[in-house]
Design a protein around this motif. Structure first.
Motif, PDB file in Angstrom:
ATOM      1  N   LYS A  41       0.866  -1.181   0.000  1.00 35.40           N
ATOM      2  CA  LYS A  41       0.000   0.000   0.000  1.00 35.40           C
ATOM      3  C   LYS A  41       0.903   1.231   0.000  1.00 35.40           C
ATOM      4  O   LYS A  41       1.501   1.578   1.022  1.00 35.40           O
ATOM      5  CB  LYS A  41      -0.947  -0.035   1.196  1.00 35.40           C
ATOM      6  N   LEU A  42       0.990   1.860  -1.177  1.00 35.49           N
ATOM      7  CA  LEU A  42       1.923   2.972  -1.359  1.00 35.49           C
ATOM      8  C   LEU A  42       1.634   4.144  -0.433  1.00 35.49           C
ATOM      9  O   LEU A  42       2.563   4.709   0.151  1.00 35.49           O
ATOM     10  CB  LEU A  42       1.911   3.432  -2.822  1.00 35.49           C
ATOM     11  N   ARG A  43       0.379   4.519  -0.291  1.00 37.78           N
ATOM     12  CA  ARG A  43       0.042   5.664   0.572  1.00 37.78           C
ATOM     13  C   ARG A  43       0.416   5.401   2.026  1.00 37.78           C
ATOM     14  O   ARG A  43       0.792   6.313   2.751  1.00 37.78           O
ATOM     15  CB  ARG A  43      -1.447   5.998   0.464  1.00 37.78           C
ATOM     16  N   GLU A  44       0.270   4.159   2.441  1.00 35.64           N
ATOM     17  CA  GLU A  44       0.618   3.796   3.826  1.00 35.64           C
ATOM     18  C   GLU A  44       2.123   3.574   3.979  1.00 35.64           C
ATOM     19  O   GLU A  44       2.631   3.522   5.095  1.00 35.64           O
ATOM     20  CB  GLU A  44      -0.113   2.514   4.247  1.00 35.64           C
ATOM     21  N   ARG A  45       2.786   3.361   2.841  1.00 36.74           N
ATOM     22  CA  ARG A  45       4.216   3.005   2.840  1.00 36.74           C
ATOM     23  C   ARG A  45       4.446   1.794   3.723  1.00 36.74           C
ATOM     24  O   ARG A  45       5.275   1.774   4.628  1.00 36.74           O
ATOM     25  CB  ARG A  45       5.072   4.203   3.247  1.00 36.74           C
ATOM     26  N   ARG A  46       3.684   0.757   3.378  1.00 35.58           N
ATOM     27  CA  ARG A  46       3.707  -0.477   4.168  1.00 35.58           C
ATOM     28  C   ARG A  46       3.391  -1.654   3.252  1.00 35.58           C
ATOM     29  O   ARG A  46       2.548  -1.552   2.376  1.00 35.58           O
ATOM     30  CB  ARG A  46       2.675  -0.371   5.279  1.00 35.58           C
ATOM     31  N   VAL A  47       4.082  -2.777   3.477  1.00 35.04           N
ATOM     32  CA  VAL A  47       3.769  -4.016   2.773  1.00 35.04           C
ATOM     33  C   VAL A  47       3.161  -4.987   3.776  1.00 35.04           C
ATOM     34  O   VAL A  47       3.637  -5.101   4.915  1.00 35.04           O
ATOM     35  CB  VAL A  47       5.008  -4.631   2.073  1.00 35.04           C
ATOM     36  N   GLN A  56      -0.413 -11.863   8.163  1.00 33.77           N
ATOM     37  CA  GLN A  56       0.563 -12.579   8.980  1.00 33.77           C
ATOM     38  C   GLN A  56       1.564 -11.595   9.577  1.00 33.77           C
ATOM     39  O   GLN A  56       1.987 -11.728  10.707  1.00 33.77           O
ATOM     40  CB  GLN A  56       1.289 -13.622   8.134  1.00 33.77           C
ATOM     41  N   SER A  57       1.956 -10.584   8.787  1.00 32.51           N
ATOM     42  CA  SER A  57       2.865  -9.552   9.273  1.00 32.51           C
ATOM     43  C   SER A  57       2.819  -8.374   8.313  1.00 32.51           C
ATOM     44  O   SER A  57       2.255  -8.467   7.228  1.00 32.51           O
ATOM     45  CB  SER A  57       4.296 -10.088   9.415  1.00 32.51           C
ATOM     46  N   SER A  58       3.414  -7.259   8.732  1.00 36.53           N
ATOM     47  CA  SER A  58       3.525  -6.102   7.853  1.00 36.53           C
ATOM     48  C   SER A  58       4.797  -5.355   8.204  1.00 36.53           C
ATOM     49  O   SER A  58       5.309  -5.477   9.325  1.00 36.53           O
ATOM     50  CB  SER A  58       2.292  -5.200   7.968  1.00 36.53           C
ATOM     51  N   ALA A 133      11.296   7.773  -1.542  1.00 36.28           N
ATOM     52  CA  ALA A 133      12.714   8.110  -1.649  1.00 36.28           C
ATOM     53  C   ALA A 133      13.476   7.353  -2.735  1.00 36.28           C
ATOM     54  O   ALA A 133      14.608   7.711  -3.028  1.00 36.28           O
ATOM     55  CB  ALA A 133      13.387   7.821  -0.297  1.00 36.28           C
ATOM     56  N   SER A 134      12.890   6.329  -3.328  1.00 32.03           N
ATOM     57  CA  SER A 134      13.655   5.473  -4.227  1.00 32.03           C
ATOM     58  C   SER A 134      13.388   5.799  -5.693  1.00 32.03           C
ATOM     59  O   SER A 134      12.586   6.677  -6.020  1.00 32.03           O
ATOM     60  CB  SER A 134      13.311   4.006  -3.952  1.00 32.03           C
ATOM     61  N   HIS A 135      14.049   5.053  -6.577  1.00 28.42           N
ATOM     62  CA  HIS A 135      13.802   5.136  -8.020  1.00 28.42           C
ATOM     63  C   HIS A 135      12.774   4.078  -8.423  1.00 28.42           C
ATOM     64  O   HIS A 135      12.912   3.442  -9.471  1.00 28.42           O
ATOM     65  CB  HIS A 135      15.102   4.937  -8.800  1.00 28.42           C
ATOM     66  N   GLY A 136      11.766   3.864  -7.590  1.00 29.98           N
ATOM     67  CA  GLY A 136      10.695   2.917  -7.901  1.00 29.98           C
ATOM     68  C   GLY A 136      10.722   1.662  -7.060  1.00 29.98           C
ATOM     69  O   GLY A 136       9.700   1.005  -6.893  1.00 29.98           O
ATOM     70  N   CYS A 137      11.889   1.312  -6.539  1.00 33.15           N
ATOM     71  CA  CYS A 137      11.985   0.102  -5.719  1.00 33.15           C
ATOM     72  C   CYS A 137      11.353   0.306  -4.348  1.00 33.15           C
ATOM     73  O   CYS A 137      10.996   1.417  -3.968  1.00 33.15           O
ATOM     74  CB  CYS A 137      13.441  -0.314  -5.559  1.00 33.15           C
ATOM     75  N   VAL A 138      11.248  -0.785  -3.624  1.00 27.21           N
ATOM     76  CA  VAL A 138      10.635  -0.787  -2.301  1.00 27.21           C
ATOM     77  C   VAL A 138      11.736  -1.123  -1.293  1.00 27.21           C
ATOM     78  O   VAL A 138      12.163  -2.270  -1.195  1.00 27.21           O
ATOM     79  CB  VAL A 138       9.478  -1.809  -2.233  1.00 27.21           C
ATOM     80  N   ARG A 139      12.197  -0.112  -0.581  1.00 21.51           N
ATOM     81  CA  ARG A 139      13.275  -0.299   0.392  1.00 21.51           C
ATOM     82  C   ARG A 139      12.705  -0.759   1.726  1.00 21.51           C
ATOM     83  O   ARG A 139      11.665  -0.282   2.172  1.00 21.51           O
ATOM     84  CB  ARG A 139      14.019   1.014   0.624  1.00 21.51           C
ATOM     85  N   MET A 140      13.460  -1.639   2.360  1.00 23.78           N
ATOM     86  CA  MET A 140      13.063  -2.166   3.666  1.00 23.78           C
ATOM     87  C   MET A 140      14.291  -2.225   4.573  1.00 23.78           C
ATOM     88  O   MET A 140      15.418  -2.293   4.091  1.00 23.78           O
ATOM     89  CB  MET A 140      12.476  -3.576   3.515  1.00 23.78           C
ATOM     90  N   ILE A 145      13.680  -7.333   5.413  1.00 19.52           N
ATOM     91  CA  ILE A 145      13.784  -7.990   4.103  1.00 19.52           C
ATOM     92  C   ILE A 145      14.246  -9.443   4.274  1.00 19.52           C
ATOM     93  O   ILE A 145      13.829 -10.318   3.529  1.00 19.52           O
ATOM     94  CB  ILE A 145      14.682  -7.206   3.111  1.00 19.52           C
ATOM     95  N   ARG A 146      15.064  -9.710   5.286  1.00 13.61           N
ATOM     96  CA  ARG A 146      15.464 -11.108   5.533  1.00 13.61           C
ATOM     97  C   ARG A 146      14.242 -11.943   5.912  1.00 13.61           C
ATOM     98  O   ARG A 146      14.088 -13.082   5.450  1.00 13.61           O
ATOM     99  CB  ARG A 146      16.520 -11.183   6.634  1.00 13.61           C
ATOM    100  N   GLU A 147      13.360 -11.398   6.757  1.00 16.38           N
ATOM    101  CA  GLU A 147      12.137 -12.115   7.135  1.00 16.38           C
ATOM    102  C   GLU A 147      11.243 -12.331   5.922  1.00 16.38           C
ATOM    103  O   GLU A 147      10.746 -13.429   5.694  1.00 16.38           O
ATOM    104  CB  GLU A 147      11.366 -11.343   8.207  1.00 16.38           C
ATOM    105  N   LEU A 148      11.019 -11.258   5.160  1.00 17.88           N
ATOM    106  CA  LEU A 148      10.163 -11.360   3.980  1.00 17.88           C
ATOM    107  C   LEU A 148      10.719 -12.371   2.989  1.00 17.88           C
ATOM    108  O   LEU A 148       9.981 -13.193   2.442  1.00 17.88           O
ATOM    109  CB  LEU A 148      10.020  -9.983   3.316  1.00 17.88           C
TER     110      LEU A 148
END
Length: 162
Positions: A41-47, A56-58, A133-140, A145-148
């Motif tokens: 969800k881009l507006r929430e800036r959350r996956v 399960q998680s976010s 802040a990115s060039h389109g990617c989703v930074r975590m 990112i290890r968990e995901l």
């Protein structure tokens, strides 16, 4: 005088051999494992990580900045790397895996135009998470990112919503 003896005698009859039965194996219906899917969800800036219909998680994320927006739509994970290297698309500079690599510790690709890729990845720039802040990617965060990375696989559905 006669003595009477009251002796009781027991006769043991041979016992039939015990039947050896195989161990009981319960018959359970096949229940498919609930599939993992991602909703960004881009507006929430959350996956959000869903298992079936349940979250399960976010995780908080950074998304594409103005002019470099993260694409919306339905996608699938198309590639995954641990400790990726990175090539700067503007300068051609190669950054080897390590603490200064902009992709962090994991890379999960879900979009391409045939030349460029967009995906989830770690970042050494922790302050950027939660921002556009990115060039389109989703930074975590690297720990997220290890968990995901451990929950998804190639083919996992990724839905990107405003």
């Amino acid at each position: 005088m006669s003595q009477t003896s009251n002796v009781q005698v027991s006769v043991l009859a041979p016992q039939p051999a015990a039947l050896e039965l195989p161990p009981i194996q319960p018959i359970l219906p096949d229940v498919p494992a609930e599939e993992i899917r991602l909703v960004l969800k881009l507006r929430e800036r959350r996956v959000y990580v869903y298992r079936g219909d349940h979250v399960q998680s976010s995780y908080p994320v950074a998304v594409g900045r103005s002019g470099w927006e993260t694409p919306t739509g339905s996608f699938e994970v198309m590639g995954m790397l641990q400790n990726p290297g990175w090539t700067n698309p503007f300068t051609g500079e190669v950054v080897e895996p390590g603490p200064e690599n902009p992709l962090g510790e994991r890379w999960i690709a879900f979009w391409t135009d045939g030349r460029n890729y967009i995906g989830f990845h770690g970042t050494p720039n922790r302050e950027s998470v939660g921002r556009a802040a990115s060039h389109g990617c989703v930074r975590m965060y690297n720990e997220h990112i290890r968990e995901l990375y451990s929950m998804v696989q190639v083919g996992t559905t990724v839905t990107v919503q405003q």
